[in-house]
Design an enzyme around this catalytic site. Structure first.
Site, PDB file in Angstrom:
ATOM      1  N   CYS A  73      29.759  51.086  34.519  1.00 43.62           N
ATOM      2  CA  CYS A  73      30.811  50.181  34.808  1.00 43.62           C
ATOM      3  C   CYS A  73      31.784  50.550  35.917  1.00 43.62           C
ATOM      4  O   CYS A  73      32.061  51.876  35.994  1.00 43.62           O
ATOM      5  CB  CYS A  73      31.694  50.073  33.525  1.00 43.62           C
ATOM      6  N   HIS A  82      28.555  42.320  28.622  1.00 41.58           N
ATOM      7  CA  HIS A  82      29.425  43.584  29.180  1.00 41.58           C
ATOM      8  C   HIS A  82      30.793  42.896  30.152  1.00 41.58           C
ATOM      9  O   HIS A  82      31.643  43.500  29.714  1.00 41.58           O
ATOM     10  CB  HIS A  82      28.351  44.226  30.209  1.00 41.58           C
ATOM     11  N   GLU A  83      30.256  41.813  30.914  1.00 37.27           N
ATOM     12  CA  GLU A  83      31.538  41.406  31.584  1.00 37.27           C
ATOM     13  C   GLU A  83      32.651  40.580  30.719  1.00 37.27           C
ATOM     14  O   GLU A  83      33.738  41.085  30.879  1.00 37.27           O
ATOM     15  CB  GLU A  83      31.228  40.417  32.857  1.00 37.27           C
ATOM     16  N   HIS A 111      35.304  42.673  28.886  1.00 33.65           N
ATOM     17  CA  HIS A 111      36.230  43.204  29.628  1.00 33.65           C
ATOM     18  C   HIS A 111      37.475  42.172  29.247  1.00 33.65           C
ATOM     19  O   HIS A 111      38.844  42.655  29.213  1.00 33.65           O
ATOM     20  CB  HIS A 111      35.847  43.133  30.906  1.00 33.65           C
TER      21      HIS A 111
HETATM   22 NI    NI Z   1      32.404  46.997  33.301  1.00 32.94          NI
END
Ligand code: NI
Length: 198
Positions: A110, A152-153, A156
Protein backbone atom coordinates in the site's frame (compact mmCIF):
# COMPACT_ATOMS: atom_id res chain seq x y z
CA UNK A 1 -3.47 18.37 -12.26
CA UNK A 2 -0.99 17.90 -9.49
CA UNK A 3 0.85 15.15 -7.75
CA UNK A 4 -0.37 15.10 -4.17
CA UNK A 5 1.28 14.00 -0.96
CA UNK A 6 0.26 10.47 0.07
CA UNK A 7 -0.92 9.99 3.65
CA UNK A 8 1.16 7.49 5.61
CA UNK A 9 0.11 4.93 8.23
CA UNK A 10 -0.88 6.80 11.38
CA UNK A 11 -2.52 9.74 9.59
CA UNK A 12 -6.03 10.01 11.02
CA UNK A 13 -7.59 10.50 7.56
CA UNK A 14 -6.68 6.89 6.72
CA UNK A 15 -8.86 5.65 9.59
CA UNK A 16 -12.00 7.68 8.89
CA UNK A 17 -15.07 6.52 7.06
CA UNK A 18 -15.07 8.60 3.87
CA UNK A 19 -18.19 10.55 2.86
CA UNK A 20 -20.41 9.70 -0.11
CA UNK A 21 -19.89 12.01 -3.10
CA UNK A 22 -23.08 14.07 -3.63
CA UNK A 23 -24.33 13.71 -7.21
CA UNK A 24 -24.28 17.51 -7.48
CA UNK A 25 -20.48 17.46 -7.16
CA UNK A 26 -19.94 15.34 -10.28
CA UNK A 27 -18.68 17.49 -13.12
CA UNK A 28 -17.67 20.42 -10.95
CA UNK A 29 -14.16 21.83 -11.43
CA UNK A 30 -13.29 20.79 -7.89
CA UNK A 31 -14.29 17.19 -8.47
CA UNK A 32 -12.58 16.96 -11.89
CA UNK A 33 -9.39 18.33 -10.35
CA UNK A 34 -9.58 15.78 -7.55
CA UNK A 35 -10.04 12.85 -9.96
CA UNK A 36 -7.18 14.12 -12.12
CA UNK A 37 -4.90 14.48 -9.11
CA UNK A 38 -5.83 11.00 -7.88
CA UNK A 39 -4.86 9.45 -11.22
CA UNK A 40 -1.68 11.48 -11.57
CA UNK A 41 -0.56 10.68 -8.03
CA UNK A 42 -1.28 6.95 -8.51
CA UNK A 43 0.74 6.84 -11.73
CA UNK A 44 3.62 8.83 -10.30
CA UNK A 45 3.88 6.40 -7.36
CA UNK A 46 3.52 3.28 -9.56
CA UNK A 47 0.44 2.20 -7.61
CA UNK A 48 -2.11 -0.37 -8.80
CA UNK A 49 -4.75 1.84 -7.23
CA UNK A 50 -5.28 4.84 -5.01
CA UNK A 51 -8.19 5.94 -2.84
CA UNK A 52 -9.09 9.58 -2.25
CA UNK A 53 -8.43 9.43 1.53
CA UNK A 54 -4.82 8.59 0.67
CA UNK A 55 -4.49 12.10 -0.80
CA UNK A 56 -6.24 13.62 2.24
CA UNK A 57 -9.69 13.81 0.62
CA UNK A 58 -12.13 11.88 2.78
CA UNK A 59 -14.63 11.05 0.03
CA UNK A 60 -15.65 7.81 -1.67
CA UNK A 61 -13.58 7.77 -4.85
CA UNK A 62 -10.96 5.22 -5.93
CA UNK A 63 -8.78 4.86 -9.02
CA UNK A 64 -7.41 1.57 -10.30
CA UNK A 65 -4.95 0.86 -13.08
CA UNK A 66 -2.41 -1.89 -13.68
CA UNK A 67 -0.10 -1.56 -16.62
CA UNK A 68 2.38 -4.17 -17.81
CA UNK A 69 5.06 -4.35 -15.13
CA UNK A 70 8.20 -6.42 -15.59
CA UNK A 71 8.37 -6.90 -11.81
CA UNK A 72 4.98 -8.68 -11.83
CA UNK A 73 4.82 -10.70 -15.04
CA UNK A 74 1.95 -12.85 -13.72
CA UNK A 75 -0.26 -9.87 -13.01
CA UNK A 76 -2.97 -8.96 -15.50
CA UNK A 77 -3.37 -5.55 -17.04
CA UNK A 78 -6.30 -3.50 -15.71
CA UNK A 79 -7.43 -0.48 -17.67
CA UNK A 80 -7.85 2.81 -15.82
CA UNK A 81 -11.10 2.96 -13.86
CA UNK A 82 -12.38 5.59 -11.46
CA UNK A 83 -15.18 4.43 -9.17
CA UNK A 84 -17.39 6.88 -7.31
CA UNK A 85 -19.42 5.72 -4.30
CA UNK A 86 -18.54 2.06 -4.97
CA UNK A 87 -20.43 -0.81 -3.34
CA UNK A 88 -18.86 -4.25 -3.29
CA UNK A 89 -20.64 -7.54 -2.67
CA UNK A 90 -18.51 -10.69 -2.39
CA UNK A 91 -20.04 -13.54 -4.41
CA UNK A 92 -19.71 -16.53 -2.09
CA UNK A 93 -21.79 -19.68 -1.67
CA UNK A 94 -21.71 -19.19 2.11
CA UNK A 95 -20.57 -15.66 3.07
CA UNK A 96 -19.93 -16.81 6.64
CA UNK A 97 -17.49 -19.49 5.51
CA UNK A 98 -15.85 -18.87 2.13
CA UNK A 99 -14.57 -22.04 0.48
CA UNK A 100 -10.90 -22.16 -0.47
CA UNK A 101 -11.65 -22.09 -4.19
CA UNK A 102 -13.61 -18.86 -3.68
CA UNK A 103 -10.56 -17.02 -2.33
CA UNK A 104 -7.20 -15.61 -3.36
CA UNK A 105 -4.02 -15.09 -1.38
CA UNK A 106 -2.12 -11.98 -2.42
CA UNK A 107 0.90 -10.31 -0.86
CA UNK A 108 -0.49 -6.80 -0.79
CA UNK A 109 1.30 -3.53 -0.38
CA UNK A 110 0.00 0.00 0.00
CA UNK A 111 1.34 3.42 -0.89
CA UNK A 112 0.25 4.51 2.61
CA UNK A 113 2.22 1.70 4.26
CA UNK A 114 5.50 2.27 2.48
CA UNK A 115 7.90 -0.63 2.21
CA UNK A 116 5.70 -3.31 3.77
CA UNK A 117 3.93 -6.30 2.29
CA UNK A 118 1.79 -9.01 3.79
CA UNK A 119 -0.40 -11.87 2.69
CA UNK A 120 -4.14 -11.22 2.64
CA UNK A 121 -6.90 -13.71 1.83
CA UNK A 122 -9.91 -12.21 0.05
CA UNK A 123 -12.95 -13.34 -1.94
CA UNK A 124 -11.88 -13.82 -5.56
CA UNK A 125 -15.22 -12.80 -7.11
CA UNK A 126 -17.27 -9.71 -6.32
CA UNK A 127 -20.14 -7.67 -7.66
CA UNK A 128 -18.99 -4.06 -8.21
CA UNK A 129 -21.60 -1.31 -8.31
CA UNK A 130 -20.47 2.29 -8.67
CA UNK A 131 -20.66 5.42 -10.76
CA UNK A 132 -17.99 6.77 -13.04
CA UNK A 133 -16.96 10.44 -12.63
CA UNK A 134 -19.58 11.46 -15.23
CA UNK A 135 -22.34 9.81 -13.21
CA UNK A 136 -22.86 6.73 -15.39
CA UNK A 137 -23.87 3.64 -13.45
CA UNK A 138 -21.46 0.73 -13.51
CA UNK A 139 -22.44 -2.78 -12.47
CA UNK A 140 -20.22 -5.76 -13.19
CA UNK A 141 -18.72 -8.89 -11.74
CA UNK A 142 -14.97 -8.85 -11.26
CA UNK A 143 -12.82 -11.81 -10.39
CA UNK A 144 -9.19 -12.61 -9.84
CA UNK A 145 -6.51 -10.00 -9.29
CA UNK A 146 -8.68 -7.02 -10.23
CA UNK A 147 -11.24 -8.11 -7.63
CA UNK A 148 -8.51 -8.08 -4.99
CA UNK A 149 -7.25 -4.65 -6.05
CA UNK A 150 -10.71 -3.08 -5.90
CA UNK A 151 -11.35 -4.60 -2.46
CA UNK A 152 -8.08 -3.16 -1.16
CA UNK A 153 -8.93 0.29 -2.51
CA UNK A 154 -12.51 0.29 -1.25
CA UNK A 155 -11.31 -0.76 2.21
CA UNK A 156 -9.59 2.64 2.36
CA UNK A 157 -13.03 4.29 2.15
CA UNK A 158 -13.99 2.55 5.38
CA UNK A 159 -10.76 3.38 7.18
CA UNK A 160 -9.31 -0.10 6.75
CA UNK A 161 -5.77 -0.97 5.65
CA UNK A 162 -4.37 -4.26 4.36
CA UNK A 163 -2.35 -4.67 7.57
CA UNK A 164 -5.69 -5.08 9.41
CA UNK A 165 -6.49 -8.09 7.23
CA UNK A 166 -3.04 -9.58 6.69
CA UNK A 167 -1.76 -12.72 8.35
CA UNK A 168 0.68 -10.81 10.55
CA UNK A 169 3.19 -13.64 10.50
CA UNK A 170 3.67 -12.96 6.77
CA UNK A 171 4.46 -9.23 7.08
CA UNK A 172 7.69 -8.46 5.28
CA UNK A 173 9.66 -5.46 4.16
CA UNK A 174 10.04 -5.04 0.42
CA UNK A 175 13.69 -6.07 0.28
CA UNK A 176 12.96 -9.28 2.18
CA UNK A 177 9.81 -9.86 0.11
CA UNK A 178 11.84 -9.79 -3.10
CA UNK A 179 14.39 -12.09 -1.51
CA UNK A 180 12.30 -14.67 0.35
CA UNK A 181 8.79 -14.82 -1.10
CA UNK A 182 8.85 -16.94 -4.26
CA UNK A 183 7.08 -15.46 -7.28
CA UNK A 184 4.69 -18.43 -7.24
CA UNK A 185 3.38 -17.41 -3.78
CA UNK A 186 2.88 -13.71 -4.41
CA UNK A 187 -0.51 -14.06 -6.12
CA UNK A 188 -2.33 -17.38 -5.64
CA UNK A 189 -5.82 -17.70 -7.13
CA UNK A 190 -7.39 -20.85 -5.68
CA UNK A 191 -10.38 -20.55 -7.98
CA UNK A 192 -8.56 -20.10 -11.26
CA UNK A 193 -8.91 -23.74 -12.21
CA UNK A 194 -5.25 -24.70 -12.01
CA UNK A 195 -5.24 -25.03 -8.22
CA UNK A 196 -7.96 -27.64 -7.97
CA UNK A 197 -6.64 -29.18 -4.79
CA UNK A 198 -5.23 -25.95 -3.41
NI1 NI B 1 -3.67 0.97 -0.15
Amino acid sequence: MAIRKIAQLGEPVLRQRAAEVPLTELGTPWFKQLVGDLIETMRDADGAGLAAPQIFESIRVVAIEVRANPRYPAVETIELMVLVNPRLTPLLRDPAAPARDETMDVYEGCLSVAGLRGRVTRPRKILVEAMDPEGNELRSVWEGFRAVVVQHECDHLDGKLFVDRADTSTLTFLREFERFVPASERVVDYGSGDEKNG
